[in-house]
Design a protein around this motif. Structure first.
Motif, PDB file in Angstrom:
ATOM      1  N   GLU A  16       0.826  -1.208   0.000  1.00 26.56           N
ATOM      2  CA  GLU A  16       0.000   0.000   0.000  1.00 26.56           C
ATOM      3  C   GLU A  16       0.857   1.254   0.000  1.00 26.56           C
ATOM      4  O   GLU A  16       0.510   2.258  -0.638  1.00 26.56           O
ATOM      5  CB  GLU A  16      -0.938  -0.019   1.206  1.00 26.56           C
ATOM      6  N   ILE A  17       1.988   1.216   0.697  1.00 24.56           N
ATOM      7  CA  ILE A  17       2.926   2.336   0.683  1.00 24.56           C
ATOM      8  C   ILE A  17       3.520   2.511  -0.710  1.00 24.56           C
ATOM      9  O   ILE A  17       3.634   3.626  -1.228  1.00 24.56           O
ATOM     10  CB  ILE A  17       4.044   2.123   1.720  1.00 24.56           C
ATOM     11  N   ARG A  18       3.884   1.400  -1.337  1.00 28.95           N
ATOM     12  CA  ARG A  18       4.448   1.458  -2.694  1.00 28.95           C
ATOM     13  C   ARG A  18       3.435   2.043  -3.677  1.00 28.95           C
ATOM     14  O   ARG A  18       3.787   2.866  -4.531  1.00 28.95           O
ATOM     15  CB  ARG A  18       4.881   0.060  -3.143  1.00 28.95           C
ATOM     16  N   GLU A  19       2.183   1.650  -3.545  1.00 29.12           N
ATOM     17  CA  GLU A  19       1.142   2.166  -4.428  1.00 29.12           C
ATOM     18  C   GLU A  19       0.951   3.672  -4.212  1.00 29.12           C
ATOM     19  O   GLU A  19       0.774   4.431  -5.165  1.00 29.12           O
ATOM     20  CB  GLU A  19      -0.173   1.437  -4.171  1.00 29.12           C
ATOM     21  N   GLU A  20       0.988   4.094  -2.955  1.00 30.17           N
ATOM     22  CA  GLU A  20       0.876   5.521  -2.645  1.00 30.17           C
ATOM     23  C   GLU A  20       2.025   6.303  -3.283  1.00 30.17           C
ATOM     24  O   GLU A  20       1.821   7.373  -3.874  1.00 30.17           O
ATOM     25  CB  GLU A  20       0.892   5.714  -1.123  1.00 30.17           C
ATOM     26  N   PRO A  52       3.912  14.808  -3.135  1.00 33.43           N
ATOM     27  CA  PRO A  52       4.628  14.011  -2.145  1.00 33.43           C
ATOM     28  C   PRO A  52       3.713  12.994  -1.457  1.00 33.43           C
ATOM     29  O   PRO A  52       2.508  13.003  -1.685  1.00 33.43           O
ATOM     30  CB  PRO A  52       5.106  15.053  -1.139  1.00 33.43           C
ATOM     31  N   PHE A  53       4.302  12.157  -0.635  1.00 38.81           N
ATOM     32  CA  PHE A  53       3.562  11.142   0.108  1.00 38.81           C
ATOM     33  C   PHE A  53       2.503  11.817   0.978  1.00 38.81           C
ATOM     34  O   PHE A  53       2.813  12.706   1.772  1.00 38.81           O
ATOM     35  CB  PHE A  53       4.539  10.355   0.982  1.00 38.81           C
ATOM     36  N   ARG A  54       1.234  11.394   0.833  1.00 42.26           N
ATOM     37  CA  ARG A  54       0.131  12.013   1.590  1.00 42.26           C
ATOM     38  C   ARG A  54       0.037  11.353   2.973  1.00 42.26           C
ATOM     39  O   ARG A  54      -0.758  10.452   3.196  1.00 42.26           O
ATOM     40  CB  ARG A  54      -1.176  11.864   0.830  1.00 42.26           C
TER      41      ARG A  54
END
Length: 264
Positions: A146-150, A156-158
């Motif tokens: 899920e982090i990779r998909e984000e 930037p990373f939300r």
């Protein structure tokens, strides 16, 4: 797995990765207090892996190099709890993988530029929201994808949005069935990340994650909060139920934003 063996496993794997990029492992004595440490240097950057026995923490740090060696203005890049009474080799290998990610690829290139800048006075911490999210992979392995998909979909990373949508629901379910010992260990993660986190990370911990919990689950954790997190969480609890606006996703093509990030 005994912490000294775990330390050598982790330091060895990090060393293998750094050697590929021209780093050299230096011979150093233990830290004050007998904490084992491994030091790796290049022309511009130094990395160290240290196990803080008093706190049962595996830590990855970096600093700039000078003509005389590391300037010793260490910046903590990653911190993991490691209790060798419970931890296994699998836990040590997970930490090693995380540390390797921290010293390789794009992140390391950016750090090489940033590490030359002096740390600003008044900075509370430097661990960002993405770093916080990765700390929960040990509890919820599905977060890794899920982090990779984000990362693939947003820049930037939300941090707040990701925590609300992906971490908070899992956290509530975990606390409904975990043991007291497991709750204490999880609270230790919150204590540590709150201490090391930047302003955004601290807000996500208190306003987003802790305030997502119902009272029963919240107090299961709050019993073990330290003197830094306890009052902050109590104060933030007053805002439970109020809307926190998520970050607006920014386009990857906005080069000015990237430039501003590098200047910070």
């Amino acid at each position: 797995m005994e912490y000294k063996k775990a330390f050598e496993l982790i330091a060895g794997k990090v060393g293998e990765e750094l050697t590929k990029n021209g780093f050299t492992r230096q011979k150093v004595s233990t830290e004050e207090g007998g904490d084992p440490v491994a030091l790796f240097t290049s022309d511009n950057v130094a990395y160290s892996v240290v196990y803080i026995t008093e706190k049962q923490q595996m830590v990855l740090r970096s600093c700039s190099m000078t003509d005389e060696g590391p300037d010793n203005e260490w910046k903590t890049l990653a911190t993991w709890l490691y209790d060798d009474a419970e931890a296994t080799q699998k836990d040590a290998e997970s930490i090693a993988s995380d540390f390797i990610e921290g010293v390789s690829g794009t992140a390391a290139i950016k750090r090489a530029k940033q590490v030359k800048q002096k740390k600003k006075k008044g900075d509370d911490g430097n661990a960002d929201p993405k770093f916080l999210a990765k700390r929960f992979v040990a509890y919820f392995p599905e977060l890794k994808d899920e982090i990779r998909e984000e990362e693939d979909c947003y820049y930037p990373f939300r941090g707040a949005t990701f925590a609300r949508d992906h971490i908070a629901p899992k956290l509530a379910d975990y606390l409904k069935s975990c043991s007291r010992k497991e709750a204490e260990k999880l609270a230790g993660v919150f204590n540590l990340q709150y201490a090391n986190g930047d302003v955004d990370t601290r807000s996500i911990i208190t306003i987003v994650l802790l305030n997502s919990l119902e009272d029963e689950q919240y107090f299961t954790l709050a019993e073990f909060f330290n003197e830094d997190l306890a009052p902050a969480a109590k104060e933030a609890r007053k805002y439970k139920g109020k809307t926190v606006k998520p970050e607006k996703p920014k386009k990857r093509t906005v080069s000015r934003f990237s430039t501003l990030r590098e200047q910070q």
